[in-house]
Scaffold this motif. Structure first.
Motif, PDB file in Angstrom:
ATOM      1  N   TYR A  96     -13.826   6.762  32.690  1.00  0.00           N
ATOM      2  CA  TYR A  96     -13.878   6.356  31.602  1.00  0.00           C
ATOM      3  C   TYR A  96     -12.477   6.723  31.084  1.00  0.00           C
ATOM      4  N   ASP A  97     -11.636   5.650  30.665  1.00  0.00           N
ATOM      5  CA  ASP A  97     -10.304   6.032  30.109  1.00  0.00           C
ATOM      6  C   ASP A  97      -9.751   4.935  28.973  1.00  0.00           C
ATOM      7  N   GLY A  98      -8.862   5.062  28.457  1.00  0.00           N
ATOM      8  CA  GLY A  98      -8.255   4.028  27.715  1.00  0.00           C
ATOM      9  C   GLY A  98      -7.206   3.262  27.970  1.00  0.00           C
ATOM     10  N   ALA A  99      -6.898   1.963  27.604  1.00  0.00           N
ATOM     11  CA  ALA A  99      -5.858   1.406  27.973  1.00  0.00           C
ATOM     12  C   ALA A  99      -5.411   0.064  26.845  1.00  0.00           C
ATOM     13  N   ARG A 100      -4.223  -0.077  26.783  1.00  0.00           N
ATOM     14  CA  ARG A 100      -3.962  -1.245  25.809  1.00  0.00           C
ATOM     15  C   ARG A 100      -4.564  -2.629  26.187  1.00  0.00           C
ATOM     16  N   ARG A 101      -5.241  -3.009  25.141  1.00  0.00           N
ATOM     17  CA  ARG A 101      -5.969  -4.118  25.207  1.00  0.00           C
ATOM     18  C   ARG A 101      -7.009  -4.324  26.240  1.00  0.00           C
ATOM     19  N   ARG A 102      -7.364  -3.047  27.032  1.00  0.00           N
ATOM     20  CA  ARG A 102      -8.382  -2.715  27.925  1.00  0.00           C
ATOM     21  C   ARG A 102      -7.800  -3.427  29.219  1.00  0.00           C
ATOM     22  N   ILE A 103      -6.465  -3.455  29.480  1.00  0.00           N
ATOM     23  CA  ILE A 103      -5.789  -3.830  30.632  1.00  0.00           C
ATOM     24  C   ILE A 103      -5.409  -2.445  31.668  1.00  0.00           C
ATOM     25  N   GLN A 108      -4.865   3.054  36.920  1.00  0.00           N
ATOM     26  CA  GLN A 108      -6.179   3.037  36.880  1.00  0.00           C
ATOM     27  C   GLN A 108      -6.928   1.869  37.690  1.00  0.00           C
ATOM     28  N   GLN A 109      -5.945   1.129  38.350  1.00  0.00           N
ATOM     29  CA  GLN A 109      -6.377  -0.110  39.287  1.00  0.00           C
ATOM     30  C   GLN A 109      -6.374   0.719  40.740  1.00  0.00           C
ATOM     31  N   ARG A 110      -5.819   1.736  40.958  1.00  0.00           N
ATOM     32  CA  ARG A 110      -5.745   2.656  42.160  1.00  0.00           C
ATOM     33  C   ARG A 110      -7.141   3.527  42.187  1.00  0.00           C
ATOM     34  N   ILE A 111      -7.660   3.988  41.041  1.00  0.00           N
ATOM     35  CA  ILE A 111      -8.768   4.819  40.915  1.00  0.00           C
ATOM     36  C   ILE A 111      -9.933   3.545  41.030  1.00  0.00           C
ATOM     37  N   ALA A 112      -9.779   2.492  40.380  1.00  0.00           N
ATOM     38  CA  ALA A 112     -10.927   1.497  40.507  1.00  0.00           C
ATOM     39  C   ALA A 112     -11.172   0.977  41.863  1.00  0.00           C
ATOM     40  N   ARG A 120     -14.228   2.368  33.576  1.00  0.00           N
ATOM     41  CA  ARG A 120     -14.682   1.940  32.574  1.00  0.00           C
ATOM     42  C   ARG A 120     -13.601   1.963  31.494  1.00  0.00           C
ATOM     43  N   LEU A 121     -13.112   0.918  30.856  1.00  0.00           N
ATOM     44  CA  LEU A 121     -12.012   1.366  29.665  1.00  0.00           C
ATOM     45  C   LEU A 121     -12.207   0.951  28.259  1.00  0.00           C
ATOM     46  N   GLY A 122     -12.107   1.818  27.445  1.00  0.00           N
ATOM     47  CA  GLY A 122     -11.795   1.671  25.988  1.00  0.00           C
ATOM     48  C   GLY A 122     -10.598   1.406  25.731  1.00  0.00           C
ATOM     49  N   ASN A 123     -10.142   1.065  24.419  1.00  0.00           N
ATOM     50  CA  ASN A 123      -8.815   0.726  23.856  1.00  0.00           C
ATOM     51  C   ASN A 123      -8.091   2.154  23.681  1.00  0.00           C
ATOM     52  N   LEU A 124      -6.634   1.949  23.449  1.00  0.00           N
ATOM     53  CA  LEU A 124      -5.964   2.730  23.088  1.00  0.00           C
ATOM     54  C   LEU A 124      -5.262   2.363  21.819  1.00  0.00           C
ATOM     55  N   ASN A 125      -5.232   3.280  20.669  1.00  0.00           N
ATOM     56  CA  ASN A 125      -4.571   2.783  19.566  1.00  0.00           C
ATOM     57  C   ASN A 125      -3.166   3.211  19.473  1.00  0.00           C
TER      58      ASN A 125
END
Length: 308
Positions: A96-103, A108-112, A120-125
């Motif tokens: 579980y990590d955060g990313a701008r607009r969940r992109i 994170q692509q390498r991990i996936a 699984r992505l949440g948002n970053l403020n």
């Protein structure tokens, strides 16, 4: 004369036959349960891991100043869970990590793309703070426990907001095991979370060091760093330990038996591979720096001997 069946005899026989069929069914169910392996999953709050491991190893939580060998760390978590739950199979690792607009970021692509890993992505403020990660963890934990998909859940995190996720999973019969990273000072896991889980485990500095490395130094086009830009011996030891972790992951622990008797010397092919990998990570040629080559080898041996 014909035998006369006592009153109610037929009913009793039917009841007895029903009980026998029920017992047979229960025995088949119990036999199936006994041969069905239990299942566990690992739920990793990446924000917690980056902050805690970065603080412990490099003294800062700023992701921009260090790199995390996520693949190596995930594999280490899987190996440790395999040891703790020897009769259980891994469902998957949830990251579980955060990313701008969940992109997904490149990392994170390498991990996936790793086997048995779900990102699984949440948002970053605007302040680079994760939002929505805790609710994702709760949803997955509760759903898997409710459907009896897992019997044990390993939770790597420390936020008090995860207490509700733990309670939800436990309500469906799953056991929740909290894993953490040693705090540089004080605590980095909320006490209410520690109180709710079924077991606790903390990973220390020696465990974390191979997977955390300060960002590479800037070098000139020749690949040679000037005197004022050389990494410290401690930084280079970290790199040596990181290479050792990757080396073990690809070759297995059985290779330790061949290397350890030769300490402190490495076979030529292994030593050459070590230096090539270290130079790639450091973005620095070590040909003119004998002291740093020794530091790489020291870090390599430190990690191997810690695993023996």
């Amino acid at each position: 004369m014909h035998d006369v069946e006592p009153p109610g005899g037929a009913d009793l026989a039917a009841i007895a036959a029903g009980i026998e069929r029920t017992n047979e069914l229960l025995q088949r169910v119990l036999a199936e349960v006994a041969t069905t392996p239990s299942t566990h999953a690992i739920f990793v709050d990446a924000g917690y891991v980056y902050a805690a491991a970065g603080r412990l190893v490099t003294g800062t939580e700023d992701r921009r100043t260090f790199e995390l060998d996520t693949e190596g760390l995930i594999e280490a978590y899987i190996d440790r869970a395999r040891t703790i739950f020897p009769d259980s199979r891994l469902l998957r690792v949830y990251w579980y990590d955060g990313a701008r607009r969940r992109i997904h970021t490149t990392e994170q692509q390498r991990i996936a793309e790793l086997p048995d890993v779900k990102v699984r992505l949440g948002n970053l403020n605007a302040n680079n703070q994760q939002k929505g990660v805790d609710s994702l963890i709760r949803t997955d934990l509760e759903s898997l426990a409710r459907h009896r998909a897992i019997g044990d859940a390993v939770l790597v995190g420390g936020d008090e907001d995860l207490v509700s996720a733990v309670e939800a999973a436990q309500g469906y019969g799953a056991r929740v095991h909290l894993w953490g990273i040693e705090a540089a000072t004080g605590r980095n896991q909320a006490e209410p979370l520690l109180w709710e889980v079924d077991s606790q485990r903390t990973f220390d500095l020696e465990f974390c060091k191979p997977y955390v490395m300060r960002r590479a130094v800037v070098t000139d086009l020749s690949g040679e760093a000037g005197p004022g830009h050389l990494p410290s011996r401690e930084d280079v030891r970290f790199v040596g330990a990181q290479v050792a972790a990757q080396w073990l992951a690809s070759r297995g622990r059985g290779t330790l038996a061949d290397l350890l008797p030769g300490h402190p010397y490495l076979p030529g092919s292994v030593d050459q591979e070590l230096l090539i990998e270290a130079e790639a990570l450091l973005q620095l040629s070590l040909r003119a720096h004998a002291d740093l080559r020794r530091a790489v080898r020291d870090g390599f041996w430190d990690h191997l001997q810690a695993q023996y």
